[in-house]
Design a protein around this motif. Structure first.
Motif, PDB file in Angstrom:
ATOM      1  N   PHE A   1       0.717  -0.773  -0.403  1.00 34.93           N
ATOM      2  CA  PHE A   1       0.378   0.257   0.430  1.00 34.93           C
ATOM      3  C   PHE A   1       0.643   1.352   0.156  1.00 34.93           C
ATOM      4  CE2 PHE A   1      -3.399  -2.459   1.891  1.00 34.93           C
ATOM      5  CZ  PHE A   1      -3.736  -3.090   0.973  1.00 34.93           C
ATOM      6  N   LEU A   2       1.872   1.334   0.855  1.00 39.34           N
ATOM      7  CA  LEU A   2       2.766   1.965   0.800  1.00 39.34           C
ATOM      8  C   LEU A   2       3.173   2.576  -0.291  1.00 39.34           C
ATOM      9  CD1 LEU A   2       4.893   2.182   4.238  1.00 39.34           C
ATOM     10  CD2 LEU A   2       2.508   3.635   3.922  1.00 39.34           C
TER      11      LEU A   2
ATOM     12  N   PRO B   1      -7.782   5.028 -18.340  1.00 41.94           N
ATOM     13  CA  PRO B   1      -8.427   4.921 -16.605  1.00 41.94           C
ATOM     14  C   PRO B   1      -7.179   4.064 -15.875  1.00 41.94           C
ATOM     15  CG  PRO B   1     -10.128   5.449 -18.027  1.00 41.94           C
ATOM     16  CD  PRO B   1      -8.518   4.789 -18.671  1.00 41.94           C
ATOM     17  N   LEU B   2      -6.796   3.754 -14.801  1.00 46.49           N
ATOM     18  CA  LEU B   2      -6.334   2.915 -13.830  1.00 46.49           C
ATOM     19  C   LEU B   2      -5.656   2.056 -14.762  1.00 46.49           C
ATOM     20  CD1 LEU B   2      -9.690   1.383 -12.023  1.00 46.49           C
ATOM     21  CD2 LEU B   2      -7.943   2.749 -10.921  1.00 46.49           C
ATOM     22  N   GLY B   3      -4.628   3.191 -15.271  1.00 48.76           N
ATOM     23  CA  GLY B   3      -3.516   2.536 -16.860  1.00 48.76           C
ATOM     24  C   GLY B   3      -2.969   1.945 -15.070  1.00 48.76           C
ATOM     25  N   MET B   4      -2.176   3.337 -14.607  1.00 53.12           N
ATOM     26  CA  MET B   4      -0.843   2.761 -13.345  1.00 53.12           C
ATOM     27  C   MET B   4      -1.108   1.539 -12.684  1.00 53.12           C
ATOM     28  SD  MET B   4       1.203   3.233 -10.580  1.00 53.12           S
ATOM     29  CE  MET B   4      -0.093   2.857  -9.893  1.00 53.12           C
ATOM     30  N   GLN B   5      -2.215   2.202 -12.253  1.00 47.49           N
ATOM     31  CA  GLN B   5      -2.439   0.426 -10.784  1.00 47.49           C
ATOM     32  C   GLN B   5      -2.905  -0.294 -11.542  1.00 47.49           C
ATOM     33  OE1 GLN B   5      -3.960   3.874 -11.179  1.00 47.49           O
ATOM     34  NE2 GLN B   5      -4.946   4.824  -9.586  1.00 47.49           N
TER      35      GLN B   5
ATOM     36  N   ALA C   1      -0.525  -5.987 -12.575  1.00 47.31           N
ATOM     37  CA  ALA C   1       0.140  -6.889 -13.437  1.00 47.31           C
ATOM     38  C   ALA C   1       1.876  -6.981 -13.574  1.00 47.31           C
ATOM     39  CB  ALA C   1       0.359  -6.201 -14.670  1.00 47.31           C
ATOM     40  N   LYS C   2       2.843  -6.677 -13.060  1.00 46.66           N
ATOM     41  CA  LYS C   2       4.395  -6.393 -12.534  1.00 46.66           C
ATOM     42  C   LYS C   2       3.940  -7.630 -10.892  1.00 46.66           C
ATOM     43  CE  LYS C   2       5.806  -2.247 -14.770  1.00 46.66           C
ATOM     44  NZ  LYS C   2       6.367  -1.231 -15.061  1.00 46.66           N
ATOM     45  N   LEU C   3       2.738  -7.582 -10.697  1.00 47.35           N
ATOM     46  CA  LEU C   3       3.384  -8.028  -8.979  1.00 47.35           C
ATOM     47  C   LEU C   3       2.645 -10.089  -9.648  1.00 47.35           C
ATOM     48  CD1 LEU C   3       2.731  -5.615  -6.494  1.00 47.35           C
ATOM     49  CD2 LEU C   3       4.628  -6.132  -7.051  1.00 47.35           C
ATOM     50  N   SER C   4       1.556  -9.792 -10.883  1.00 41.51           N
ATOM     51  CA  SER C   4       0.855 -10.621 -10.744  1.00 41.51           C
ATOM     52  C   SER C   4       1.705 -11.952 -10.989  1.00 41.51           C
ATOM     53  CB  SER C   4       0.032 -10.956 -12.180  1.00 41.51           C
ATOM     54  OG  SER C   4       1.211 -11.132 -13.531  1.00 41.51           O
ATOM     55  N   HIS C   5       3.129 -12.191 -10.436  1.00 40.99           N
ATOM     56  CA  HIS C   5       3.491 -12.981 -10.590  1.00 40.99           C
ATOM     57  C   HIS C   5       4.067 -13.789  -9.591  1.00 40.99           C
ATOM     58  CE1 HIS C   5       6.650 -10.140  -9.656  1.00 40.99           C
ATOM     59  NE2 HIS C   5       7.647 -11.375  -8.990  1.00 40.99           N
ATOM     60  N   PHE C   6       3.307 -13.103  -8.125  1.00 41.49           N
ATOM     61  CA  PHE C   6       3.250 -13.477  -6.978  1.00 41.49           C
ATOM     62  C   PHE C   6       2.334 -14.032  -6.334  1.00 41.49           C
ATOM     63  CE2 PHE C   6       6.206 -10.275  -6.661  1.00 41.49           C
ATOM     64  CZ  PHE C   6       6.962 -10.383  -5.641  1.00 41.49           C
TER      65      PHE C   6
ATOM     66  N   TRP D   1       3.102   5.225  -5.833  1.00 42.89           N
ATOM     67  CA  TRP D   1       3.247   5.426  -7.560  1.00 42.89           C
ATOM     68  C   TRP D   1       2.549   5.796  -7.073  1.00 42.89           C
ATOM     69  CZ3 TRP D   1       7.304   3.421  -4.658  1.00 42.89           C
ATOM     70  CH2 TRP D   1       8.632   2.665  -5.967  1.00 42.89           C
ATOM     71  N   ILE D   2       1.226   5.685  -7.235  1.00 42.33           N
ATOM     72  CA  ILE D   2       0.191   6.595  -7.509  1.00 42.33           C
ATOM     73  C   ILE D   2       0.103   8.523  -7.604  1.00 42.33           C
ATOM     74  CG2 ILE D   2      -2.208   7.486  -7.298  1.00 42.33           C
ATOM     75  CD1 ILE D   2      -2.368   4.811  -6.208  1.00 42.33           C
ATOM     76  N   ALA D   3       0.947   8.298  -7.075  1.00 42.25           N
ATOM     77  CA  ALA D   3       1.027   9.880  -7.329  1.00 42.25           C
ATOM     78  C   ALA D   3       2.854  10.083  -8.204  1.00 42.25           C
ATOM     79  CB  ALA D   3       1.634  10.745  -5.361  1.00 42.25           C
ATOM     80  N   MET D   4       3.436  10.182  -8.112  1.00 41.09           N
ATOM     81  CA  MET D   4       4.386   9.690  -9.441  1.00 41.09           C
ATOM     82  C   MET D   4       4.459   9.886 -10.906  1.00 41.09           C
ATOM     83  SD  MET D   4       7.586   8.421  -6.971  1.00 41.09           S
ATOM     84  CE  MET D   4       7.859   7.499  -7.726  1.00 41.09           C
ATOM     85  N   PHE D   5       3.024   8.906 -10.905  1.00 39.20           N
ATOM     86  CA  PHE D   5       3.438   7.827 -12.418  1.00 39.20           C
ATOM     87  C   PHE D   5       2.154   7.827 -12.995  1.00 39.20           C
ATOM     88  CE2 PHE D   5       6.789   5.410 -10.121  1.00 39.20           C
ATOM     89  CZ  PHE D   5       8.110   6.310 -10.952  1.00 39.20           C
TER      90      PHE D   5
END
Length: 120
Positions: A80-81, A97-101, A106-111, A86-90
Motif C-alpha cells: 500500500f505504501l 483509466p487506472l492504467g498505472m494501477q 500486472a508486474k506483481l502478478s507472478h506472486f 507510485w500513484i502520486a509519481m506515475f
C-alpha cells in the motif's frame, strides 16, 4: 532488510508533494539525501550520531533508486505504501483509466500466496 526503514522512507516521501516530485525526478539523490539526513530523525538521534540500523542495504538502495516496486515488495515493503507513492509519481504517465494501477498489479502478478511478509 529493515522493512521499517524502507516503509518509513516510502511513507515520508509520499506525504510531501515536493518530495514526491524530487523522488520522481532524482531518485538516486533523494534516496542518498533521505538516508543521510532524515533516517536519523526516526529515532530522534542527536546530530552526528549514527547507527547501522538506519542505513539501507545495497539491495534496498538499488530498488529505491530504480523505483522497483516489485523488488521492494519481494523484500517485504508494504504494497500500500508503494502503491500510493507510485500513484502520486506515475499515474500522470498513463492515459487510460487506472492504467498505472493495472500496470503496477500486472508486474506483481507472478506472486502467489503466501505473499512476502509485510509486517514490520
Amino acid at each position: 532488510m529493515s522493512k521499517y526503514l524502507v516503509n518509513k522512507f516510502l511513507y515520508t516521501i509520499d506525504r510531501d508533494p515536493e518530495l514526491v516530485e524530487r523522488y520522481r525526478e532524482d531518485p538516486e539523490g533523494t534516496v542518498a539525501w533521505w538516508e543521510a539526513e532524515k533516517a536519523g530523525e526516526i529515532l530522534n538521534l542527536p546530530s552526528g550520531e549514527r547507527t547501522t540500523w538506519l542505513s539501507f542495504t545495497d539491495e534496498e538502495r538499488q530498488a529505491l533508486r530504480t523505483h522497483d516496486h516489485v523488488a521492494l515488495f519481494a523484500m517485504g515493503a508494504h504494497n500500500f505504501l508503494t502503491l500510493t507513492l507510485w500513484i502520486a509519481m506515475f499515474e500522470r504517465d498513463f492515459t487510460e483509466p487506472l492504467g498505472m494501477q493495472l500496470d503496477y498489479a500486472a508486474k506483481l502478478s507472478h506472486f502467489a500466496l503466501p505473499y512476502p511478509d509485510i509486517s514490520t
